[in-house]
Design a protein around this motif. Structure first.
Motif, mmCIF file in Angstrom:
data_model
loop_
_atom_site.group_PDB
_atom_site.id
_atom_site.type_symbol
_atom_site.label_atom_id
_atom_site.label_comp_id
_atom_site.label_asym_id
_atom_site.label_seq_id
_atom_site.Cartn_x
_atom_site.Cartn_y
_atom_site.Cartn_z
ATOM 1 N N LEU A 145 -91.530 39.682 -36.533
ATOM 2 C CA LEU A 145 -92.179 38.379 -36.378
ATOM 3 C C LEU A 145 -93.656 38.559 -36.000
ATOM 4 O O LEU A 145 -94.541 37.928 -36.593
ATOM 5 N N MET A 146 -93.902 39.446 -35.051
ATOM 6 C CA MET A 146 -95.291 39.693 -34.639
ATOM 7 C C MET A 146 -96.123 40.295 -35.759
ATOM 8 O O MET A 146 -97.284 39.944 -35.934
ATOM 9 N N ARG A 147 -95.526 41.215 -36.488
ATOM 10 C CA ARG A 147 -96.265 41.871 -37.583
ATOM 11 C C ARG A 147 -96.674 40.852 -38.648
ATOM 12 O O ARG A 147 -97.725 40.998 -39.273
ATOM 13 N N MET A 148 -95.855 39.838 -38.854
ATOM 14 C CA MET A 148 -96.231 38.787 -39.814
ATOM 15 C C MET A 148 -97.401 37.966 -39.285
ATOM 16 O O MET A 148 -98.310 37.621 -40.036
ATOM 17 N N ILE A 149 -97.373 37.673 -37.972
ATOM 18 C CA ILE A 149 -98.474 36.888 -37.398
ATOM 19 C C ILE A 149 -99.772 37.685 -37.468
ATOM 20 O O ILE A 149 -100.840 37.153 -37.777
ATOM 21 N N ALA A 150 -99.666 39.005 -37.220
ATOM 22 C CA ALA A 150 -100.862 39.858 -37.240
ATOM 23 C C ALA A 150 -101.328 40.158 -38.666
ATOM 24 O O ALA A 150 -102.465 40.573 -38.867
ATOM 25 N N GLY A 151 -100.447 39.977 -39.641
ATOM 26 C CA GLY A 151 -100.838 40.194 -41.031
ATOM 27 C C GLY A 151 -100.432 41.542 -41.594
ATOM 28 O O GLY A 151 -100.851 41.914 -42.683
ATOM 29 N N PHE A 152 -99.596 42.295 -40.870
ATOM 30 C CA PHE A 152 -99.165 43.604 -41.366
ATOM 31 C C PHE A 152 -97.919 43.505 -42.231
ATOM 32 O O PHE A 152 -97.463 44.485 -42.799
ATOM 33 N N GLU A 153 -97.340 42.333 -42.283
ATOM 34 C CA GLU A 153 -96.119 42.112 -43.052
ATOM 35 C C GLU A 153 -96.268 40.746 -43.711
ATOM 36 O O GLU A 153 -96.790 39.823 -43.089
ATOM 37 N N THR A 154 -95.845 40.656 -44.966
ATOM 38 C CA THR A 154 -95.968 39.379 -45.679
ATOM 39 C C THR A 154 -94.648 38.621 -45.612
ATOM 40 O O THR A 154 -93.606 39.179 -45.960
ATOM 41 N N PRO A 155 -94.670 37.376 -45.172
ATOM 42 C CA PRO A 155 -93.422 36.602 -45.118
ATOM 43 C C PRO A 155 -92.878 36.333 -46.530
ATOM 44 O O PRO A 155 -93.653 36.238 -47.478
ATOM 45 N N ASP A 156 -91.556 36.221 -46.639
ATOM 46 C CA ASP A 156 -90.959 35.783 -47.909
ATOM 47 C C ASP A 156 -91.211 34.300 -48.102
ATOM 48 O O ASP A 156 -91.437 33.829 -49.213
ATOM 49 N N SER A 157 -91.125 33.545 -47.017
ATOM 50 C CA SER A 157 -91.393 32.103 -47.102
ATOM 51 C C SER A 157 -91.765 31.603 -45.716
ATOM 52 O O SER A 157 -91.622 32.314 -44.726
ATOM 53 N N GLY A 158 -92.258 30.394 -45.683
ATOM 54 C CA GLY A 158 -92.679 29.800 -44.416
ATOM 55 C C GLY A 158 -94.180 29.843 -44.266
ATOM 56 O O GLY A 158 -94.887 30.403 -45.107
#
Ligand SMILES: Nc1ncnc2c1ncn2[C@@H]1O[C@H](COP(=O)(O)OP(=O)(O)OP(=O)(O)O)[C@@H](O)[C@H]1O
Ligand SMILES: [Mg+2]
Length: 357
Positions: A47-60
């Motif tokens: 969850l944190m990595r998505m907020i920081a931009g290191f992981e791309t969400p599938d949706s949302g």
């Protein structure tokens, strides 16, 4: 309350068949200290990595101050992340570690020097600017990592288990240190921790996550006193769970029977007669008395003196264990219970939280 600085809407991330983060919606407010809790593997780092931009969400959606962050690369987000392992550069001095992001950004030299000095003061590492990480203690490394993460003045700082590498005493001191720094800067902090005491001590709001889902969020006392379900009740603090059946509902009150046959009345009227429920009672709300009273009777199987409190474990005839905590104030003349004592177990109806899932 002011508009949230960060708003997550139905954020989802899968790794193959695994939903690591499953439809998380969440808001973080300006200046807020927010703690994310949950068992290992529940999706906190993802969850944190998505907020920081290191992981791309599938949706949302990840919305920060009204702007969609999805297309924004990590280094351009007003967010920084401090990793589970501090990831300091071993060959660089404290000073250069802290300056790293600012140099990359092309900030003028004089400004960098000023900012680094401010950061060193903030985390109280005066006199250590020239040392390398291997010349620092664990707590000092943690401060360097924090200073480095704060140097670019993010609006939101994500801290992934920031205190995990510290021993217990240093952890407690550093908790206060983190709270002081967060107050001084007014930056929003989102902290991941395994440790529920730590989360409750530091944060204004906590969220409990399981299997990629946020089970409950709220102020620490709210989540502790009014857990939404059995998982949250057991995860945040110790709890006694009693299975019960609804016998009658009338005039805003409900009568329930525990499996032992003992009946209690609580003030609640939204339960159906015949329904099964779980009653959650915290150890500090369990009162022990002499065994001649009617009601729940058990035998003390463990009595542990911990200074401030004593923790007692009482076994019921069906084998179930009830945990009770008692304060050990000198002024109180309450009786000390010992292993082998037969005792009655009581709790006030107002101490009972009815859980339906
Ligand atoms: N890159 C990846 N590829 C495949 N699976 C992954 C990847 N990253 C994480 N996972 C899986 O996603 C789930 C959530 O992982 P995550 O690191 O977010 O957990 P966590 O809550 O931070 O756990 P911990 O408290 O142990 O750090 C885990 O089951 C993990 O194995
Ligand atoms: Mg993690």
């Amino acid at each position: 309350m002011a508009d949230p600085i960060l708003r997550l809407s139905r954020l989802t991330k899968t790794f193959g068949p695994l939903k690591a983060v499953d439809g998380v919606s969440l808001e973080i407010h300006p200046g807020e200290f927010f703690a994310l809790l949950g068992p290992s593997g529940c999706g906190k780092t993802t969850l944190m990595r998505m907020i920081a931009g290191f992981e791309t969400p599938d949706s949302g959606l990840i919305d920060m101050e009204g702007r969609d962050l999805t297309p924004v690369p990590p280094h351009r987000r007003p967010v920084n992340m401090m990793f589970q392992s501090y990831a300091l550069f071993p060959h660089m001095s404290v000073e250069r570690n802290i300056a790293f992001g600012l140099v990359q950004e092309g900030m003028p030299k004089a400004e960098i020097a000023k900012r680094v000095t401010d950061m060193i003061d903030l985390v109280q590492l005066g006199g250590m600017a020239a040392r390398r990480p291997d010349q620092l203690s664990g707590g000092q490394k943690q401060r360097v990592a924090l200073a480095r993460a704060l140097a670019k003045r993010p609006k939101l700082l994500l801290l992934d288990e920031p205190l995990a590498a510290l021993d217990r005493k240093l952890r407690e001191e550093t908790q206060f240190e983190l709270m002081r720094i967060q107050r001084e800067l007014g930056t929003s902090f989102m902290v991941v921790t395994h440790d529920q005491d730590e989360a409750m001590a530091m944060a204004q709001r906590i969220a409990v996550m399981r299997n990629g889902v946020i089970e409950q969020s709220g102020a620490p006392h709210q989540v502790y006193r009014e857990p939404a379900n059995r998982f949250v009740a057991g995860f945040i603090g110790k709890v006694n769970l009693f299975d019960a059946k609804v016998l009658a509902v009338a005039f805003g009150r409900t009568r329930l029977a525990l499996t032992s046959g003992v009946e209690i009345n609580i003030e609640r009227s939204d339960l159906a007669v015949g329904a099964q429920a779980t009653l959650a009672v915290r150890p500090e709300d369990i009162a022990l008395g002499s065994a001649n009273a009617a009601g729940l009777i058990g035998e003390v199987v463990d009595a542990v003196f911990l200074g401030e409190t004593s923790q007692l474990r009482v076994q019921l005839p069906d084998g179930a264990i009830v945990q009770a905590a008692r304060m050990n104030a000198r002024a109180s003349d309450t009786r000390q219970f010992m292993r082998g004592d037969r005792v009655s177990i009581g709790f006030a109806p107002s101490a009972v939280r009815v859980l339906l899932s």
